[in-house]
Scaffold this motif. Structure first.
Motif, PDB file in Angstrom:
ATOM      1  N   SER A   1       0.800  -1.233   0.000  1.00  0.00           N
ATOM      2  CA  SER A   1       0.000   0.000   0.000  1.00  0.00           C
ATOM      3  C   SER A   1       0.826   1.272   0.000  1.00  0.00           C
ATOM      4  O   SER A   1       0.433   2.254   0.608  1.00  0.00           O
ATOM      5  CB  SER A   1      -0.947  -0.012   1.206  1.00  0.00           C
ATOM      6  OG  SER A   1      -0.296  -0.505   2.346  1.00  0.00           O
TER       7      SER A   1
ATOM      8  N   PRO B   1       0.978   5.762  -4.540  1.00  0.00           N
ATOM      9  CA  PRO B   1       1.239   5.766  -5.980  1.00  0.00           C
ATOM     10  C   PRO B   1       2.022   7.022  -6.366  1.00  0.00           C
ATOM     11  O   PRO B   1       1.710   8.113  -5.900  1.00  0.00           O
ATOM     12  CB  PRO B   1      -0.162   5.803  -6.602  1.00  0.00           C
ATOM     13  CG  PRO B   1      -1.081   5.324  -5.540  1.00  0.00           C
ATOM     14  CD  PRO B   1      -0.453   5.718  -4.231  1.00  0.00           C
ATOM     15  N   GLY B   2       3.036   6.848  -7.200  1.00  0.00           N
ATOM     16  CA  GLY B   2       3.816   8.005  -7.648  1.00  0.00           C
ATOM     17  C   GLY B   2       4.966   8.337  -6.715  1.00  0.00           C
ATOM     18  O   GLY B   2       5.868   9.060  -7.074  1.00  0.00           O
ATOM     19  N   LEU B   3       4.926   7.827  -5.473  1.00  0.00           N
ATOM     20  CA  LEU B   3       6.040   8.066  -4.546  1.00  0.00           C
ATOM     21  C   LEU B   3       6.653   6.722  -4.154  1.00  0.00           C
ATOM     22  O   LEU B   3       7.429   6.154  -4.885  1.00  0.00           O
ATOM     23  CB  LEU B   3       5.555   8.829  -3.310  1.00  0.00           C
ATOM     24  CG  LEU B   3       5.202  10.294  -3.563  1.00  0.00           C
ATOM     25  CD1 LEU B   3       4.581  10.923  -2.337  1.00  0.00           C
ATOM     26  CD2 LEU B   3       6.443  11.072  -3.935  1.00  0.00           C
TER      27      LEU B   3
ATOM     28  N   LYS C   1       6.979   3.669  -6.396  1.00  0.00           N
ATOM     29  CA  LYS C   1       7.991   3.629  -7.458  1.00  0.00           C
ATOM     30  C   LYS C   1       9.057   2.572  -7.237  1.00  0.00           C
ATOM     31  O   LYS C   1       9.870   2.330  -8.133  1.00  0.00           O
ATOM     32  CB  LYS C   1       8.665   5.000  -7.581  1.00  0.00           C
ATOM     33  CG  LYS C   1       7.910   5.974  -8.449  1.00  0.00           C
ATOM     34  CD  LYS C   1       8.787   7.168  -8.724  1.00  0.00           C
ATOM     35  CE  LYS C   1       8.103   8.161  -9.629  1.00  0.00           C
ATOM     36  NZ  LYS C   1       8.807   9.451  -9.579  1.00  0.00           N
TER      37      LYS C   1
ATOM     38  N   GLY D   1      11.243  12.081  -2.186  1.00  0.00           N
ATOM     39  CA  GLY D   1       9.843  12.213  -1.769  1.00  0.00           C
ATOM     40  C   GLY D   1       9.318  10.969  -1.098  1.00  0.00           C
ATOM     41  O   GLY D   1       8.207  10.975  -0.578  1.00  0.00           O
TER      42      GLY D   1
ATOM     43  N   SER E   1      -4.729  -0.776  -3.851  1.00  0.00           N
ATOM     44  CA  SER E   1      -4.536  -1.304  -2.497  1.00  0.00           C
ATOM     45  C   SER E   1      -5.656  -0.925  -1.543  1.00  0.00           C
ATOM     46  O   SER E   1      -6.802  -1.250  -1.776  1.00  0.00           O
ATOM     47  CB  SER E   1      -3.173  -0.878  -1.969  1.00  0.00           C
ATOM     48  OG  SER E   1      -3.091   0.527  -1.881  1.00  0.00           O
TER      49      SER E   1
ATOM     50  N   ILE F   1       3.016  15.299  -7.018  1.00  0.00           N
ATOM     51  CA  ILE F   1       2.685  13.935  -6.606  1.00  0.00           C
ATOM     52  C   ILE F   1       2.163  13.909  -5.180  1.00  0.00           C
ATOM     53  O   ILE F   1       1.433  13.017  -4.790  1.00  0.00           O
ATOM     54  CB  ILE F   1       3.941  13.044  -6.749  1.00  0.00           C
ATOM     55  CG1 ILE F   1       4.373  13.025  -8.208  1.00  0.00           C
ATOM     56  CG2 ILE F   1       3.686  11.642  -6.284  1.00  0.00           C
ATOM     57  CD1 ILE F   1       5.701  12.366  -8.422  1.00  0.00           C
TER      58      ILE F   1
END
Lengths: 196, 201
Positions: free
Chosen positions: A122, A125-127, A130, A177, B97, B177
């Motif tokens: 979990s 997404p995008g951090l 990756k 990040g 998730s 992001i």
């Protein structure tokens, strides 16, 4: 507004809960083979990816041709994409939001990483998510687990500018990040590869 | 009955932009287009069918426990959607998730059940849920489009920013992001929308 008796309310909720529970159980049981097959296929894909093979979703690879063997639980021997025999081990640790895990392909003398494939439950997404990207995983190929003096240092995941005394062979770049997830990968590799 | 009266949630009565419901998940899953789209579809399915079921049994629900009954029905659909995603689109379910499970707490769904399904017939309730889900999805996709483009330089995981730009010194905006930027984007969309349409008093 209609008046409902306590008896009605009690029976109503019980009946509804029972109905929903039974339906969901049936659905869950019905889909279980598919879910488990997905998990198993995903695991094999990760092992193959760690061993350097391009992942292809539809193709079922011929495992016997790759001399694939289970040496111990979650510890496999496989002929890697570069032609040499290697070992694939599972590592697991903690990310920011939940578990992270992966498979690491090692050279047969267990000093060099041939490739990795990470996964997570979990991460953002995008951090943190990756860590599953090729750009992150490709960094690991060819990295050494031991320093010039032969001491175990693992492969450290360090942010740019914080490399310290680590040589290029013993480190990769963290994901900017995603500090906690990167630290998780760092610790996971250290703990997981220490005794191998 | 015309379709037009159901179209409110897509523009003038959008659940995120006007009712400001469901903002939290709009921040969480919009870093990339693909999870945003699947999330939008999942919420639409849950919202439409929860509305339908609640509307079908609305006269048998004791008012004192209606929230519990609503929660039961919503969780039923959410678990169902989660199971189906895991079985048929495993890759994407991994991407989403925990957020699929968290659809249960999406205020849009409870909001529509309380405000609409409990007092309307099944078909209008179904359409109401469907349109609110789509209205929510629309904003999600717009936000995800800008976040993925500016934050990762990709769309649908395909790189769209030319390699030459990076060599010329272009950097992806990492802030895009992070969730705060999604809030600013949603705010901007609300601003643009409000400046174009004044709500009738």
């Amino acid at each position: 507004m209609k008046n409902f008796s306590n008896r009605y309310i009690f029976l109503y909720v019980s009946g509804l809960v029972l109905l929903i529970a039974v339906t969901l159980t049936l659905v869950s049981l019905g889909l279980k083979p598919r879910r488990e097959a997905n998990v198993e296929r995903e695991k094999m894909r990760q092992i193959l990816k760690a061993a350097g093979y391009e992942s292809n979703k539809d193709e079922v690879p011929n495992l016997s041709a790759l001399e694939f063997q289970e040496l111990a639980p979650e510890h496999y021997s496989i002929r890697c994409a570069d032609g040499s025999l290697g070992e694939v081990v599972r590592v697991q640790g903690k990310g920011l939001w939940g578990p992270i895990w992966g498979y690491v392909a090692l050279s047969s003398d267990r000093t060099t990483i041939k490739g990795v494939a990470f996964s997570h439950k979990s991460e953002t997404p995008g951090l943190g998510a990756k860590i599953t990207d090729d750009t992150f995983a490709k960094q690991f190929a060819g990295k050494k687990l031991y320093d010039a003096d032969g001491l175990f240092v693992s492969v450290r995941v360090t942010p740019k500018g914080k490399e310290g005394q680590l040589s290029k062979e013993n480190r990769v770049d963290a994901i900017s990040g995603a500090t906690i997830t990167s630290r998780g990968v760092d610790k996971m590799l250290y703990d997981g590869l220490k005794e191998k | 009955m015309s379709l037009k009266k159901y179209l409110g949630p897509l523009s003038s009565d959008n659940p995120i932009l006007v009712q400001t419901l469901g903002v939290c998940s709009a921040l969480a899953v919009t870093a990339q287009l693909k999870p945003a789209l699947v999330m939008a579809l999942s919420v639409t399915v849950v919202c439409a069918f929860s509305n339908l079921i609640i509307s079908l049994i609305r006269n048998t629900i004791p008012p004192r426990i209606r929230i519990i009954v609503q929660l039961l029905i919503v969780s039923f659909w959410v678990i169902l959607v989660d199971q189906v995603l895991q079985a048929y689109v495993y890759e994407i379910s991994k991407l989403l998730s925990v957020f699929v499970g968290l659809i249960i707490t999406n205020c849009i769904i409870m909001g529509r059940l309380e405000a609409f399904a409990l007092s309307h017939k099944p078909w209008p309730s179904f359409m109401d849920g469907l349109m609110n889900g789509l209205g929510y999805g629309l904003v999600l996709i717009v936000v995800a489009f800008f976040r993925e483009l500016l934050g990762s330089g990709t769309l649908w995981n395909i790189p769209v920013v030319p390699h030459a730009w990076y060599e010329a010194g272009y950097l992806n905006n990492g802030l895009m992001i992070l969730p705060p930027m999604a809030l600013i984007l949603v705010g901007t969309i609300i601003w643009i929308k409000n400046s174009k349409t004044r709500r009738a008093k």
